[in-house]
Design an enzyme around this catalytic site. Structure first.
Site, PDB file in Angstrom:
ATOM      1  N   HIS A 153       0.836  -1.222   0.000  1.00  0.00           N
ATOM      2  CA  HIS A 153       0.000   0.000   0.000  1.00  0.00           C
ATOM      3  C   HIS A 153       0.867   1.266   0.000  1.00  0.00           C
ATOM      4  CE1 HIS A 153       1.109   0.724   4.156  1.00  0.00           C
ATOM      5  NE2 HIS A 153       1.022  -0.580   4.320  1.00  0.00           N
TER       6      HIS A 153
ATOM      7  N   HIS B   9       0.754  -5.745   2.328  1.00  0.00           N
ATOM      8  CA  HIS B   9       1.511  -4.990   3.339  1.00  0.00           C
ATOM      9  C   HIS B   9       2.981  -5.401   3.349  1.00  0.00           C
ATOM     10  CE1 HIS B   9      -2.386  -3.710   5.002  1.00  0.00           C
ATOM     11  NE2 HIS B   9      -2.773  -4.863   4.490  1.00  0.00           N
TER      12      HIS B   9
ATOM     13  N   GLU C  16      -1.586  -7.291   7.364  1.00  0.00           N
ATOM     14  CA  GLU C  16      -0.195  -7.122   7.804  1.00  0.00           C
ATOM     15  C   GLU C  16       0.111  -8.101   8.944  1.00  0.00           C
ATOM     16  OE1 GLU C  16       2.654  -6.785   7.360  1.00  0.00           O
ATOM     17  OE2 GLU C  16       3.245  -4.674   7.403  1.00  0.00           O
TER      18      GLU C  16
ATOM     19  N   ARG D  39      -5.849   0.735   4.136  1.00  0.00           N
ATOM     20  CA  ARG D  39      -4.698   1.294   3.406  1.00  0.00           C
ATOM     21  C   ARG D  39      -4.383   0.455   2.171  1.00  0.00           C
ATOM     22  NH1 ARG D  39      -2.914  -1.023   8.293  1.00  0.00           N
ATOM     23  NH2 ARG D  39      -0.937  -2.167   8.361  1.00  0.00           N
TER      24      ARG D  39
HETATM   25  O1  LIG Z   1       2.879  -2.581  10.426  1.00  0.00           O
HETATM   26  C1  LIG Z   1       3.721  -1.721  10.189  1.00  0.00           C
HETATM   27  O2  LIG Z   1       4.199  -0.952  11.050  1.00  0.00           O
HETATM   28  C2  LIG Z   1       4.194  -1.557   8.751  1.00  0.00           C
HETATM   29  O3  LIG Z   1       3.224  -1.960   7.892  1.00  0.00           O
HETATM   30  C3  LIG Z   1       5.428  -2.361   8.480  1.00  0.00           C
HETATM   31  O4  LIG Z   1       6.325  -2.037   9.412  1.00  0.00           O
HETATM   32  P1  LIG Z   1       7.820  -2.564   9.483  1.00  0.00           P
HETATM   33  O5  LIG Z   1       8.539  -2.067   8.265  1.00  0.00           O
HETATM   34  O6  LIG Z   1       8.330  -1.908  10.757  1.00  0.00           O
HETATM   35  O7  LIG Z   1       7.765  -4.048   9.599  1.00  0.00           O
END
Ligand SMILES: O=C(O)[C@H](O)COP(=O)(O)O
Length: 248
Positions: free
Chosen positions: A9, A182, A87, A60
């Site tokens: 996203h 994600h 995610e 998102r």
């Molecule tokens: O969930 C989150 O914070 C982001 O989508 C991905 O975060 P990260 O790059 O810290 O894993």
């Protein structure tokens, strides 16, 4: 040649604030919408034409997909949403600022929470109102399958049943599929497709809204994979994602 395009996203409100997001349903920023639109334009320029699209239950990703399809005049294609593409669940880190968390627990620990294969952050408590158990959108999912936290390994284990039963088999009849999800749910899919080791997956950081194309041969084995865009710019975007876990 059959293809699957994976797309993270566009920038979300909590990406902008550098906060752990996981299953929190935050919206795209204006920049995130622009990134999604640019991804749609790029895909159109390269002549992509999708038969079907898949996304998660989180807005998102859903809104990014809608922007892409709009730019491509593909609003009409079938779209399937599934909670399994959500995610990675970030447990009790959700909402915390990543740089501040690195300041408190150390960058090493934050790297483990963000990128290690099989170590999960502490879970949300059962009574925490952010527990997916209280969210109506998951009411058809058996409670035992709803996470309170996840490692990448857990995330892959919940995505794979859907990947194997729905997304991948539809390549038999479809030509080109789009999966909008994600950073970590896509890392899981990429690990599976490219057979990346548990150690090497730590180094993969996906930028927002850069199309990642997988090509498949006649036996549906991966024959090629590449990002659409300027390699130098993409490298910088990947480094910026990695640096989100550094102390300020
Ligand atoms: O969930 C989150 O914070 C982001 O989508 C991905 O975060 P990260 O790059 O810290 O894993």
């Amino acid at each position: 040649m059959k293809k699957i395009v994976l797309l993270r996203h566009g920038e979300s409100a909590w990406n902008k604030e550098n906060r752990f997001t996981g299953w929190t349903d935050v919206d795209l920023t204006e920049k995130g919408v622009a990134e999604a639109e640019k991804a749609g334009e790029t895909l159109k320029e390269y002549g992509f034409n999708f038969d079907k699209a898949y996304t998660s239950y989180l807005k998102r990703a859903v809104k990014t997909l809608n922007c892409v399809l709009d730019k491509m005049n593909l609003d009409w294609i079938p779209v399937e949403k599934n909670w399994r593409l959500n995610e990675k669940h970030y447990g009790d880190l959700q909402g915390l600022n990543k740089a501040e968390t690195a300041g408190k627990y150390g960058e090493e620990q934050v790297l483990i929470w963000r990128r290690s294969y099989d170590i999960a952050p502490n879970p949300l408590s059962e009574k925490d109102l952010r527990n997916p158990h209280f969210d109506y959108r998951y009411h058809e999912v058996p409670d035992a399958e709803l996470p309170r936290t996840e490692s990448l390994k857990d995330t892959i284990e919940r995505i794979m049943p859907y990947w194997e039963s729905d997304i991948f088999p539809s390549l038999k009849t479809a030509h080109t599929l789009l999966v909008v999800a994600h950073g970590n749910s896509l890392r899981g899919i990429i690990k599976h497709l490219k057979n990346i080791s548990d150690e090497d997956i730590v180094k993969l950081n996906l930028p927002t809204a850069v199309p990642y194309v997988f090509e498949f041969d006649e036996n549906l084995n991966v024959s090629n994979d590449y990002f659409l865009g300027n390699p130098e710019e993409i490298k910088k975007l990947m480094e910026a994602v990695a640096n989100q876990g550094k102390k300020k």
